[in-house]
Every structure is written in structure tokens, then in C-alpha cells.
Design a protein around this motif. Structure first.
Motif, PDB file in Angstrom:
ATOM      1  N   THR A 128      11.526   0.296   7.486  1.00  0.00           N
ATOM      2  CA  THR A 128      12.184   1.599   7.276  1.00  0.00           C
ATOM      3  C   THR A 128      11.923   2.141   5.873  1.00  0.00           C
ATOM      4  O   THR A 128      11.945   3.358   5.671  1.00  0.00           O
ATOM      5  CB  THR A 128      13.688   1.453   7.496  1.00  0.00           C
ATOM      6  OG1 THR A 128      14.212   0.427   6.635  1.00  0.00           O
ATOM      7  CG2 THR A 128      13.993   1.086   8.944  1.00  0.00           C
ATOM      8  N   LEU A 129      11.689   1.251   4.914  1.00  0.00           N
ATOM      9  CA  LEU A 129      11.399   1.720   3.553  1.00  0.00           C
ATOM     10  C   LEU A 129      10.022   2.366   3.456  1.00  0.00           C
ATOM     11  O   LEU A 129       9.758   3.125   2.509  1.00  0.00           O
ATOM     12  CB  LEU A 129      11.482   0.550   2.568  1.00  0.00           C
ATOM     13  CG  LEU A 129      12.845  -0.148   2.444  1.00  0.00           C
ATOM     14  CD1 LEU A 129      12.736  -1.343   1.519  1.00  0.00           C
ATOM     15  CD2 LEU A 129      13.893   0.825   1.937  1.00  0.00           C
ATOM     16  N   LEU A 130       9.175   2.045   4.405  1.00  0.00           N
ATOM     17  CA  LEU A 130       7.812   2.567   4.371  1.00  0.00           C
ATOM     18  C   LEU A 130       7.594   3.682   5.379  1.00  0.00           C
ATOM     19  O   LEU A 130       6.446   4.117   5.577  1.00  0.00           O
ATOM     20  CB  LEU A 130       6.813   1.432   4.643  1.00  0.00           C
ATOM     21  CG  LEU A 130       6.893   0.240   3.687  1.00  0.00           C
ATOM     22  CD1 LEU A 130       5.956  -0.878   4.139  1.00  0.00           C
ATOM     23  CD2 LEU A 130       6.575   0.662   2.266  1.00  0.00           C
ATOM     24  N   ALA A 131       8.652   4.137   6.035  1.00  0.00           N
ATOM     25  CA  ALA A 131       8.515   5.200   7.029  1.00  0.00           C
ATOM     26  C   ALA A 131       8.141   6.510   6.350  1.00  0.00           C
ATOM     27  O   ALA A 131       8.646   6.842   5.281  1.00  0.00           O
ATOM     28  CB  ALA A 131       9.812   5.357   7.811  1.00  0.00           C
ATOM     29  N   GLY A 132       7.236   7.236   6.984  1.00  0.00           N
ATOM     30  CA  GLY A 132       6.808   8.513   6.423  1.00  0.00           C
ATOM     31  C   GLY A 132       5.496   8.945   7.013  1.00  0.00           C
ATOM     32  O   GLY A 132       4.951   8.293   7.916  1.00  0.00           O
ATOM     33  N   PRO A 133       4.961  10.060   6.524  1.00  0.00           N
ATOM     34  CA  PRO A 133       3.665  10.542   7.044  1.00  0.00           C
ATOM     35  C   PRO A 133       2.549   9.579   6.695  1.00  0.00           C
ATOM     36  O   PRO A 133       2.644   8.816   5.739  1.00  0.00           O
ATOM     37  CB  PRO A 133       3.484  11.888   6.335  1.00  0.00           C
ATOM     38  CG  PRO A 133       4.331  11.799   5.114  1.00  0.00           C
ATOM     39  CD  PRO A 133       5.497  10.935   5.487  1.00  0.00           C
ATOM     40  N   PRO A 134       1.473   9.594   7.466  1.00  0.00           N
ATOM     41  CA  PRO A 134       0.365   8.653   7.223  1.00  0.00           C
ATOM     42  C   PRO A 134      -0.258   8.861   5.846  1.00  0.00           C
ATOM     43  O   PRO A 134      -0.247   9.944   5.283  1.00  0.00           O
ATOM     44  CB  PRO A 134      -0.630   8.974   8.345  1.00  0.00           C
ATOM     45  CG  PRO A 134       0.171   9.658   9.391  1.00  0.00           C
ATOM     46  CD  PRO A 134       1.251  10.414   8.664  1.00  0.00           C
ATOM     47  N   ASP A 135      -0.825   7.758   5.335  1.00  0.00           N
ATOM     48  CA  ASP A 135      -1.544   7.807   4.066  1.00  0.00           C
ATOM     49  C   ASP A 135      -2.948   8.366   4.281  1.00  0.00           C
ATOM     50  O   ASP A 135      -3.285   8.864   5.360  1.00  0.00           O
ATOM     51  CB  ASP A 135      -1.630   6.409   3.449  1.00  0.00           C
ATOM     52  CG  ASP A 135      -0.320   6.018   2.781  1.00  0.00           C
ATOM     53  OD1 ASP A 135       0.542   6.881   2.620  1.00  0.00           O
ATOM     54  OD2 ASP A 135      -0.183   4.832   2.429  1.00  0.00           O
ATOM     55  N   ALA A 136      -3.743   8.243   3.260  1.00  0.00           N
ATOM     56  CA  ALA A 136      -5.139   8.657   3.369  1.00  0.00           C
ATOM     57  C   ALA A 136      -5.851   7.847   4.441  1.00  0.00           C
ATOM     58  O   ALA A 136      -5.482   6.701   4.736  1.00  0.00           O
ATOM     59  CB  ALA A 136      -5.828   8.475   2.019  1.00  0.00           C
ATOM     60  N   PHE A 137      -6.884   8.438   5.040  1.00  0.00           N
ATOM     61  CA  PHE A 137      -7.675   7.830   6.107  1.00  0.00           C
ATOM     62  C   PHE A 137      -6.851   7.571   7.362  1.00  0.00           C
ATOM     63  O   PHE A 137      -7.258   6.801   8.225  1.00  0.00           O
ATOM     64  CB  PHE A 137      -8.329   6.521   5.651  1.00  0.00           C
ATOM     65  CG  PHE A 137      -9.102   6.630   4.376  1.00  0.00           C
ATOM     66  CD1 PHE A 137     -10.316   7.292   4.348  1.00  0.00           C
ATOM     67  CD2 PHE A 137      -8.604   6.084   3.199  1.00  0.00           C
ATOM     68  CE1 PHE A 137     -11.039   7.384   3.166  1.00  0.00           C
ATOM     69  CE2 PHE A 137      -9.326   6.181   2.020  1.00  0.00           C
ATOM     70  CZ  PHE A 137     -10.551   6.843   1.995  1.00  0.00           C
ATOM     71  N   GLY A 138      -5.671   8.194   7.454  1.00  0.00           N
ATOM     72  CA  GLY A 138      -4.839   7.991   8.626  1.00  0.00           C
ATOM     73  C   GLY A 138      -4.142   6.661   8.697  1.00  0.00           C
ATOM     74  O   GLY A 138      -3.648   6.252   9.759  1.00  0.00           O
ATOM     75  N   LEU A 139      -4.064   5.945   7.597  1.00  0.00           N
ATOM     76  CA  LEU A 139      -3.407   4.645   7.571  1.00  0.00           C
ATOM     77  C   LEU A 139      -1.895   4.813   7.602  1.00  0.00           C
ATOM     78  O   LEU A 139      -1.362   5.863   7.221  1.00  0.00           O
ATOM     79  CB  LEU A 139      -3.818   3.869   6.314  1.00  0.00           C
ATOM     80  CG  LEU A 139      -5.286   3.461   6.229  1.00  0.00           C
ATOM     81  CD1 LEU A 139      -5.588   2.891   4.854  1.00  0.00           C
ATOM     82  CD2 LEU A 139      -5.617   2.447   7.311  1.00  0.00           C
ATOM     83  N   PRO A 140      -1.144   3.793   8.051  1.00  0.00           N
ATOM     84  CA  PRO A 140       0.324   3.885   8.034  1.00  0.00           C
ATOM     85  C   PRO A 140       0.854   4.119   6.630  1.00  0.00           C
ATOM     86  O   PRO A 140       0.207   3.779   5.635  1.00  0.00           O
ATOM     87  CB  PRO A 140       0.759   2.519   8.578  1.00  0.00           C
ATOM     88  CG  PRO A 140      -0.405   2.022   9.377  1.00  0.00           C
ATOM     89  CD  PRO A 140      -1.628   2.552   8.686  1.00  0.00           C
ATOM     90  N   ALA A 141       2.034   4.692   6.563  1.00  0.00           N
ATOM     91  CA  ALA A 141       2.638   5.032   5.272  1.00  0.00           C
ATOM     92  C   ALA A 141       2.789   3.784   4.404  1.00  0.00           C
ATOM     93  O   ALA A 141       3.210   2.726   4.870  1.00  0.00           O
ATOM     94  CB  ALA A 141       3.995   5.686   5.496  1.00  0.00           C
ATOM     95  N   GLY A 142       2.457   3.928   3.133  1.00  0.00           N
ATOM     96  CA  GLY A 142       2.607   2.839   2.180  1.00  0.00           C
ATOM     97  C   GLY A 142       1.451   1.870   2.121  1.00  0.00           C
ATOM     98  O   GLY A 142       1.421   0.988   1.251  1.00  0.00           O
ATOM     99  N   THR A 143       0.458   2.002   3.022  1.00  0.00           N
ATOM    100  CA  THR A 143      -0.641   1.039   3.066  1.00  0.00           C
ATOM    101  C   THR A 143      -1.477   1.074   1.792  1.00  0.00           C
ATOM    102  O   THR A 143      -1.860   0.029   1.243  1.00  0.00           O
ATOM    103  CB  THR A 143      -1.533   1.312   4.285  1.00  0.00           C
ATOM    104  OG1 THR A 143      -0.744   1.226   5.474  1.00  0.00           O
ATOM    105  CG2 THR A 143      -2.673   0.309   4.351  1.00  0.00           C
ATOM    106  N   VAL A 144      -1.769   2.294   1.289  1.00  0.00           N
ATOM    107  CA  VAL A 144      -2.633   2.409   0.121  1.00  0.00           C
ATOM    108  C   VAL A 144      -1.959   1.795  -1.107  1.00  0.00           C
ATOM    109  O   VAL A 144      -2.565   1.027  -1.867  1.00  0.00           O
ATOM    110  CB  VAL A 144      -3.001   3.882  -0.127  1.00  0.00           C
ATOM    111  CG1 VAL A 144      -3.794   4.013  -1.428  1.00  0.00           C
ATOM    112  CG2 VAL A 144      -3.810   4.424   1.038  1.00  0.00           C
ATOM    113  N   ALA A 145      -0.688   2.118  -1.327  1.00  0.00           N
ATOM    114  CA  ALA A 145       0.016   1.589  -2.500  1.00  0.00           C
ATOM    115  C   ALA A 145       0.159   0.074  -2.424  1.00  0.00           C
ATOM    116  O   ALA A 145      -0.086  -0.643  -3.412  1.00  0.00           O
ATOM    117  CB  ALA A 145       1.394   2.242  -2.611  1.00  0.00           C
TER     118      ALA A 145
END
Length: 471
Positions: A128-145
Motif C-alpha cells: 500500500t505504501l507503493l500504490a500509485g501510477p506506474p513508473d517509467a517504462f510502465g513498471l509498477p510504482a516505486g520500482t525505479v526508486a
């Protein structure tokens, strides 16, 4: 001149009488035959007559008995004849196998494997802390960070762990604690900075900072051999993930449980570091190694993080299985070293040892891959909604496992640079393909990891086929 000629010493005394050795008739039985038969094993295994003489003396043979019963002049003459009789049947039995110098408790390795895998539950609990719009490249939210923080953290902590282990082996716990006190916070700050730079929301940044802090604390505890303390620090996340299977926990409760694990790990690690600082310093400790000695380990940490993260993009269950298998990987590394020493004892030439060493290497690698495949199958069956990995995905997982295990093996024998460079090459190939055409391509992972595994296997067979590498 009259009478027989007599030799008189200068002091006027008589010369001592030398007893004549009685010649035994040819038809008489020689008692030496019975003695040679009784000492057959001793005579056949002796490399010098003095060894037989020591045995005869320990059995109480006197000079008079040797002269009158066996008809030999002294103990050494008797031993030399016995040694000559055993020359035709000389045999040198192998020494009794001693204790394995590389033996390790398998339960400790199992515990370390569990400790390596349990942190993955935090991503389930803190979803739930990572819920949100997708990151770059369409990855799930928070994946890049999280990926940026993981790459920086793995690279730094691998180098830090190597340097801390060096200090532990040469300078003691006090120097190790000082090394960890300086290096672990610096690594946590570096990884947190990368996370904050790539985070799009505060919750992502907070989660990544907690991940970075946990990795730094876990590195310190593992170096100091405090796996049980780390397991206790993981209890909040483990219990929360177990409760999540039965109840839908509120977001606030999830957040508290996720935060509790890195906080507990930091507290426990800080306590152990302080205890290490209070230990007396080692006298006559050598100068610390240069920082560049840990550079290949940091590069390997970066490369392995890239390879595992690319695998996790398409198969999260496979990445979890790979993490859990590290305990078995560590035990098999010790197993290889112990069986390598045993092969060295049994071999009589260089060719035979190379064959035995390669056989042991293939056996240990095959055992690890079997464990990895079993873990992947078990997690797929137990993980709710996890898709079954296809043949390509499973092969990519196994080849990556072979790359990581062979790299760790080469590092254990001091060949850190070849392992780091080969892993870096495989990681660059995968990253270049992802940047060129992003997508889930297990074929690229399979080709890159299989090529790297083949190169590492060739290096390992060449290096570990030499007897000097095992001493």
C-alpha cells in the motif's frame, strides 16, 4: 721368540673378549622368519630401517637377545635386514582422514538462507505504501526508486562486507566494528540518496530509505555472525505477512510493521558494533589492506544486483527462490573446499587431481541447481496467484544461479576480478538490450547468463585444478 704372540694394551690390561657369533646350521629354523612375519605390516610400511629399530626397541629386545637368538650384531643390523626383507612388498598406506577443515554447521547455512529471503515479505506487506501510477517504462510504482537504492546498496555492502571480513580475520572484532561503524552508515546514506533522487512520492522515498537502512544493518550483523539477532529483527515483517494471509490489515498497521524491522535491525546492529568497539585491540595487527582490494567485490555486487533485478521484472517468484537458495549455496561452497582437500589427499599425480577436482565442482554445482529448481517449484505452488515459470524462464533462473555460485566460488579462492568482470559483462548485455527495446526477454537473460556461466566454469576448472589453490 717362544710361545704364542699376545697383544697387550699400553696400560698393561688385557683386551676385552669379543663373543663369537654362533653360525646357525643351514637346516636350522631361523627365528628371524617368525619376527619378520609378526612385524610384516611395520616392515612393509617403513620408509627407513630406523623406524623398525624403534619398534623393536619399544618391544623390549635386548642386545643379548638379538645376538644370541637372532644371530645379528646389534639392533640396527637386525632392523636393516628386516627392512630389506620387506622391500619386495613395500606399501605405504594413506594417512587416516583427518577432520574436515572446512566443515560448517548446515543449520547455520539454512538460517542464513532464511534471513536472506525473509526481507522480501516487506514488499508484500508494504504494497500500500507503493500504490500509485506506474513508473517509467510502465513498471509498477516505486520500482525505479527501490531498484536504484538496491543497486547502490548491494554494490557498497558487498565491498564493505569484504573489507570487514578482512579486518575480522587479521585485526579482530574491534577493528571490524570500527570498519562497520564508518562504512555501514555511509552505504545507507548513499543508497537513500539514490532512492530520494528517483522517487516520485514521499512514501516511495520512505520505503526505500528503510530498505537501505536494513541492508546496512544486516551487513553488519552477518559479518559479526549474529544471524539470530537479524532473524529476531525480521519478526515484525514476518508476522505481519503471515497475518495478511488471514486478514486485510489497515495501511497504518502495515506501515508500522514494515518500519519496525529496519528500526529493530539498526538497534541490534548498533548494539553489536558498540560491543565490538569495547573489546581490547589486537596487538601487532598488520596494516589494513588498501581500499582497492574490495573494488572487485563491489563491482560484483552491482552486477549481481542488475542480473537479479532484471530476472525479478519478469518473475518475482524466481528472484525470491534465488535469494532463499543462498544458504544452500554457502553450504555447498564449504562442501567443495572440504572435498577438494580430500581429493588432494587421495590423488597421486596432477592429472588425477584435476579430474577429481572437476568432478567435485560439477557435483556441487549440480546440487545447488537442484535446490534452486526445487525452491522455485515450491514457491510457485505456495505463492497465491504466482504464474508457473516456463521452460525459458526456469533455464534463465538456473543459469543465473550457476553464474552467482561460480562467482562466489572464485571469490573464495581469491579470483575476485575474473568473477566481477564476467558478471559485469553479462549485466551490461542485459541492460543494453533493455535500453534498446524494453520488454520481458528471457532469451536474452538465458544467453547472457549461459555464456557467463561457461566462461566462469572454464576459469574455475583451470584455477581449482591446481593443487596449490587448495593449500
Amino acid at each position: 721368540m717362544s710361545g704364542p704372540l699376545r697383544l697387550v694394551p699400553h696400560d698393561g690390561g688385557a683386551l676385552p673378549t669379543v663373543p663369537r657369533q654362533r653360525r646357525r646350521p643351514a637346516w636350522a629354523e631361523d627365528p628371524l622368519e617368525e619376527l619378520a612375519e609378526r612385524l610384516d605390516e611395520v616392515c612393509a610400511a617403513a620408509v627407513h630401517a630406523d623406524e623398525i629399530a624403534a619398534v623393536l626397541e619399544s618391544e623390549g629386545l635386548t642386545h643379548e637377545l638379538i645376538v644370541h637368538r637372532y644371530g645379528r650384531s646389534d639392533l640396527f643390523a637386525l632392523a636393516e635386514e628386516l627392512h630389506a626383507r620387506g622391500a619386495g612388498k613395500r606399501r605405504y598406506p594413506a594417512p587416516e582422514p583427518g577432520p574436515d577443515p572446512w566443515g560448517i554447521n548446515p543449520w547455520r547455512c539454512l538460517l542464513r538462507g532464511i534471513v536472506f529471503g525473509l526481507p522480501g515479505l516487506a514488499y508484500v506487506l508494504g504494497g500500500t505504501l507503493l500504490a500509485g501510477p506506474p513508473d517509467a517504462f510502465g513498471l509498477p510504482a516505486g520500482t525505479v526508486a527501490l531498484s536504484a537504492a538496491a543497486l547502490a546498496g548491494w554494490a557498497w555492502n558487498q565491498a564493505l562486507a569484504h573489507r570487514a571480513y578482512l579486518r575480522l580475520g587479521s585485526d579482530g572484532r574491534r577493528a571490524t566494528a570500527r570498519c562497520l561503524l564508518r562504512g555501514a552508515p555511509a552505504g545507507a546514506l548513499l543508497a537513500s540518496a539514490f532512492a530520494i533522487a528517483f522517487a516520485s512520492r514521499g512514501s516511495e522515498a520512505a520505503f526505500a530509505v528503510g530498505q537501505s537502512s536494513y541492508l546496512a544493518a544486516a551487513t553488519a550483523l552477518l559479518v559479526l555472525g549474529r544471524e539470530r539477532d537479524l532473524l529476531l529483527a525480521l519478526a515484525p515483517t514476518t508476522v505481519g505477512a503471515a497475518l495478511l494471509l488471514a486478514w486485510d490489515l489497515p495501511p497504518a498497521v502495515r506501515a508500522c510493521l514494515v518500519i519496525a524491522t529496519p528500526v529493530a535491525a539498526l538497534l541490534v546492529a548498533g548494539r553489536q558494533v558498540v560491543r565490538g568497539l569495547r573489546t581490547p585491540p589486537e596487538l601487532g595487527a598488520p596494516a589494513p589492506p588498501p581500499l582497492t582490494a574490495s573494488l572487485p567485490y563491489g563491482l560484483y555486487g552491482l552486477a549481481s544486483a542488475v542480473l537479479v533485478l532484471v530476472l525479478a521484472l519478469g518473475a518475482g517468484v524466481s528472484a525470491v527462490a534465488l535469494t532463499l537458495s543462498m544458504g544452500a549455496a554457502e553450504w555447498l561452497l564449504y562442501r567443495f573446499r572440504g572435498r577438494g582437500v580430500a581429493a588432494l589427499r587421495r590423488s597421486v599425480d596432477a592429472g588425477g587431481f584435476r579430474t577429481r577436482s572437476a568432478s567435485v565442482l560439477l557435483g556441487c554445482l549440480a546440487g545447488y541447481l537442484i535446490v534452486l529448481a526445487a525452491l522455485a517449484a515450491a514457491l510457485t505452488a505456495l505463492w497465491p496467484g504466482a504464474p508457473a515459470p516456463g521452460a525459458l524462464r526456469l533455464c534463465a533462473l538456473l543459469t543465473l544461479g550457476a553464474v552467482l555460485w561460480l562467482s562466489l566460488l572464485l571469490q573464495a579462492f581469491g579470483a575476485a576480478w575474473p568473477a566481477a568482470l564476467v558478471c559485469m559483462a553479462a549485466a551490461v548485455i542485459e541492460i543494453a538490450f533493455l535500453c534498446w527495446e524494453f520488454g520481458d526477454h528471457p532469451v536474452v537473460q538465458l544467453v547472457a547468463c549461459a555464456s557467463a556461466a561457461a566462461v566462469l566454469m572454464a576459469i574455475a576448472c583451470s584455477l581449482l585444478g591446481r593443487a596449490t589453490s587448495h593449500r
